[in-house]
Design a protein around this motif. Structure first.
Motif, PDB file in Angstrom:
ATOM      1  N   VAL A 140      21.677  58.330  43.637  1.00  0.00           N
ATOM      2  CA  VAL A 140      21.730  59.092  44.878  1.00  0.00           C
ATOM      3  C   VAL A 140      20.503  58.803  45.727  1.00  0.00           C
ATOM      4  CG1 VAL A 140      21.958  61.403  45.838  1.00  0.00           C
ATOM      5  CG2 VAL A 140      23.003  60.881  43.649  1.00  0.00           C
ATOM      6  N   TYR A 141      20.732  58.354  46.948  1.00  0.00           N
ATOM      7  CA  TYR A 141      19.632  58.103  47.875  1.00  0.00           C
ATOM      8  C   TYR A 141      18.917  59.424  48.160  1.00  0.00           C
ATOM      9  CZ  TYR A 141      17.073  56.916  52.081  1.00  0.00           C
ATOM     10  OH  TYR A 141      16.072  56.724  53.001  1.00  0.00           O
ATOM     11  N   GLY A 142      17.629  59.455  47.973  1.00  0.00           N
ATOM     12  CA  GLY A 142      16.869  60.677  48.224  1.00  0.00           C
ATOM     13  C   GLY A 142      16.760  61.572  47.001  1.00  0.00           C
ATOM     14  N   GLY A 143      17.476  61.240  45.940  1.00  0.00           N
ATOM     15  CA  GLY A 143      17.380  62.005  44.699  1.00  0.00           C
ATOM     16  C   GLY A 143      18.405  63.119  44.583  1.00  0.00           C
ATOM     17  N   VAL A 144      18.522  63.622  43.379  1.00  0.00           N
ATOM     18  CA  VAL A 144      19.429  64.724  43.061  1.00  0.00           C
ATOM     19  C   VAL A 144      18.752  66.029  43.465  1.00  0.00           C
ATOM     20  CG1 VAL A 144      20.639  65.889  41.174  1.00  0.00           C
ATOM     21  CG2 VAL A 144      20.441  63.396  41.165  1.00  0.00           C
ATOM     22  N   PRO A 145      19.482  66.970  44.067  1.00  0.00           N
ATOM     23  CA  PRO A 145      18.872  68.250  44.462  1.00  0.00           C
ATOM     24  C   PRO A 145      18.215  68.980  43.291  1.00  0.00           C
ATOM     25  CG  PRO A 145      21.048  68.042  45.412  1.00  0.00           C
ATOM     26  CD  PRO A 145      20.886  66.901  44.447  1.00  0.00           C
ATOM     27  N   GLY A 146      17.149  69.691  43.578  1.00  0.00           N
ATOM     28  CA  GLY A 146      16.490  70.504  42.564  1.00  0.00           C
ATOM     29  C   GLY A 146      15.639  69.748  41.571  1.00  0.00           C
ATOM     30  N   GLN A 147      15.250  68.543  41.882  1.00  0.00           N
ATOM     31  CA  GLN A 147      14.373  67.738  41.026  1.00  0.00           C
ATOM     32  C   GLN A 147      15.009  67.355  39.683  1.00  0.00           C
ATOM     33  OE1 GLN A 147      11.555  66.596  42.496  1.00  0.00           O
ATOM     34  NE2 GLN A 147      12.355  67.754  44.218  1.00  0.00           N
ATOM     35  N   SER A 148      16.314  67.427  39.569  1.00  0.00           N
ATOM     36  CA  SER A 148      16.997  67.001  38.347  1.00  0.00           C
ATOM     37  C   SER A 148      17.072  65.475  38.346  1.00  0.00           C
ATOM     38  CB  SER A 148      18.404  67.599  38.294  1.00  0.00           C
ATOM     39  OG  SER A 148      19.037  67.253  37.084  1.00  0.00           O
ATOM     40  N   LEU A 149      16.991  64.888  37.177  1.00  0.00           N
ATOM     41  CA  LEU A 149      17.119  63.430  37.065  1.00  0.00           C
ATOM     42  C   LEU A 149      18.573  62.997  37.029  1.00  0.00           C
ATOM     43  CD1 LEU A 149      14.291  62.691  34.465  1.00  0.00           C
ATOM     44  CD2 LEU A 149      14.182  62.594  36.968  1.00  0.00           C
ATOM     45  N   VAL A 150      19.475  63.943  36.715  1.00  0.00           N
ATOM     46  CA  VAL A 150      20.904  63.642  36.640  1.00  0.00           C
ATOM     47  C   VAL A 150      21.688  64.903  36.997  1.00  0.00           C
ATOM     48  CG1 VAL A 150      21.067  64.162  34.157  1.00  0.00           C
ATOM     49  CG2 VAL A 150      22.736  62.632  35.198  1.00  0.00           C
ATOM     50  N   GLU A 151      22.818  64.707  37.636  1.00  0.00           N
ATOM     51  CA  GLU A 151      23.756  65.787  37.904  1.00  0.00           C
ATOM     52  C   GLU A 151      25.142  65.264  37.567  1.00  0.00           C
ATOM     53  OE1 GLU A 151      25.388  67.920  41.863  1.00  0.00           O
ATOM     54  OE2 GLU A 151      23.253  68.265  41.468  1.00  0.00           O
ATOM     55  N   MET A 152      25.980  66.127  36.993  1.00  0.00           N
ATOM     56  CA  MET A 152      27.344  65.739  36.643  1.00  0.00           C
ATOM     57  C   MET A 152      28.320  66.826  37.055  1.00  0.00           C
ATOM     58  SD  MET A 152      27.038  64.195  32.810  1.00  0.00           S
ATOM     59  CE  MET A 152      25.592  63.263  32.334  1.00  0.00           C
ATOM     60  N   ASP A 153      29.500  66.398  37.499  1.00  0.00           N
ATOM     61  CA  ASP A 153      30.619  67.308  37.702  1.00  0.00           C
ATOM     62  C   ASP A 153      31.817  66.714  36.990  1.00  0.00           C
ATOM     63  OD1 ASP A 153      31.912  65.413  39.379  1.00  0.00           O
ATOM     64  OD2 ASP A 153      31.197  66.356  41.189  1.00  0.00           O
ATOM     65  N   CYS A 154      32.876  67.510  36.831  1.00  0.00           N
ATOM     66  CA  CYS A 154      34.034  66.982  36.119  1.00  0.00           C
ATOM     67  C   CYS A 154      35.321  67.704  36.498  1.00  0.00           C
ATOM     68  CB  CYS A 154      33.834  67.031  34.619  1.00  0.00           C
ATOM     69  SG  CYS A 154      33.934  68.668  33.896  1.00  0.00           S
ATOM     70  N   ILE A 155      36.416  67.074  36.139  1.00  0.00           N
ATOM     71  CA  ILE A 155      37.756  67.635  36.248  1.00  0.00           C
ATOM     72  C   ILE A 155      38.360  67.552  34.857  1.00  0.00           C
ATOM     73  CG2 ILE A 155      40.047  67.406  37.277  1.00  0.00           C
ATOM     74  CD1 ILE A 155      38.635  65.879  39.605  1.00  0.00           C
ATOM     75  N   ALA A 156      38.946  68.668  34.410  1.00  0.00           N
ATOM     76  CA  ALA A 156      39.564  68.715  33.082  1.00  0.00           C
ATOM     77  C   ALA A 156      40.890  69.458  33.161  1.00  0.00           C
ATOM     78  CB  ALA A 156      38.628  69.421  32.093  1.00  0.00           C
ATOM     79  N   TYR A 157      41.666  69.348  32.098  1.00  0.00           N
ATOM     80  CA  TYR A 157      42.888  70.139  32.013  1.00  0.00           C
ATOM     81  C   TYR A 157      42.715  71.234  30.988  1.00  0.00           C
ATOM     82  CZ  TYR A 157      44.223  67.440  27.845  1.00  0.00           C
ATOM     83  OH  TYR A 157      44.261  66.864  26.608  1.00  0.00           O
ATOM     84  N   ILE A 158      43.601  72.201  31.059  1.00  0.00           N
ATOM     85  CA  ILE A 158      43.528  73.356  30.155  1.00  0.00           C
ATOM     86  C   ILE A 158      44.695  73.281  29.193  1.00  0.00           C
ATOM     87  CG2 ILE A 158      43.577  75.862  30.030  1.00  0.00           C
ATOM     88  CD1 ILE A 158      42.438  75.815  32.925  1.00  0.00           C
TER      89      ILE A 158
END
Length: 160
Positions: free
Chosen positions: A142-160
């Motif tokens: 990510v240009y400019g870095g991940v928000p909140g000074q995190s080195l990594v951020e992840m999101d996901c889509i799953a089924y139930i």
């Protein structure tokens, strides 16, 4: 004369194919509409709503039907990429369980790295966390870095 006959036959064939295609599409749509009318409409559920100035901003997770969407999760404390990745994956799993899913049911993961040089370290911790049938994944720096000074951020889509 032969060319004219071929042209007429081609147009006739194209028209017939178009009629058959429209008829098939119409039947499929009618079948879909009638089965959808028989089932109650799925309701959207949201969890852990984050507000700003008392106005809803976003939810940490949203469920609709048999799908769950988990918002981007980062780790905002000290540590290297391996610590950050491990903590993010643990929180991702907690959110999935809360929504009635699991890591094994994740279909897609998006990974946002502060620095692409952390790709290998992130992979070292990531591998095997989603079972023997891992989800599809997109990883970007990510240009400019991940928000909140995190080195990594992840999101996901799953089924139930």
């Amino acid at each position: 004369m032969e060319t004219q006959r071929r042209s007429i036959l081609k147009r006739l064939f194209a028209s017939a194919a178009g009629i058959v295609g429209l008829s098939t599409a119409s039947k499929a749509m009618t079948g879909t509409a009638s089965s959808a009318a028989a089932e109650p409409a799925a309701q959207k559920e949201v969890f852990d709503v984050v507000t700003q100035d008392d106005v809803p901003l976003f939810s940490l997770s949203t469920k609709m039907g048999n799908l769950v969407f988990i918002a981007g999760i980062g780790y905002h404390k000290e540590g290297d990429i391996k610590v950050h990745t491990d903590e993010v994956l643990k929180e991702l799993e907690r959110q999935l369980i809360k929504a009635g899913s699991s890591m094994e049911k994740v279909l897609k993961v998006s990974v946002f790295l502060h620095d692409l040089n952390d790709y290998k370290g992130m992979n070292d911790v990531y591998k095997g966390r989603f079972g023997s049938k891992p989800p599809v994944r997109t990883t970007v720096a990510v240009y400019g870095g991940v928000p909140g000074q995190s080195l990594v951020e992840m999101d996901c889509i799953a089924y139930i």
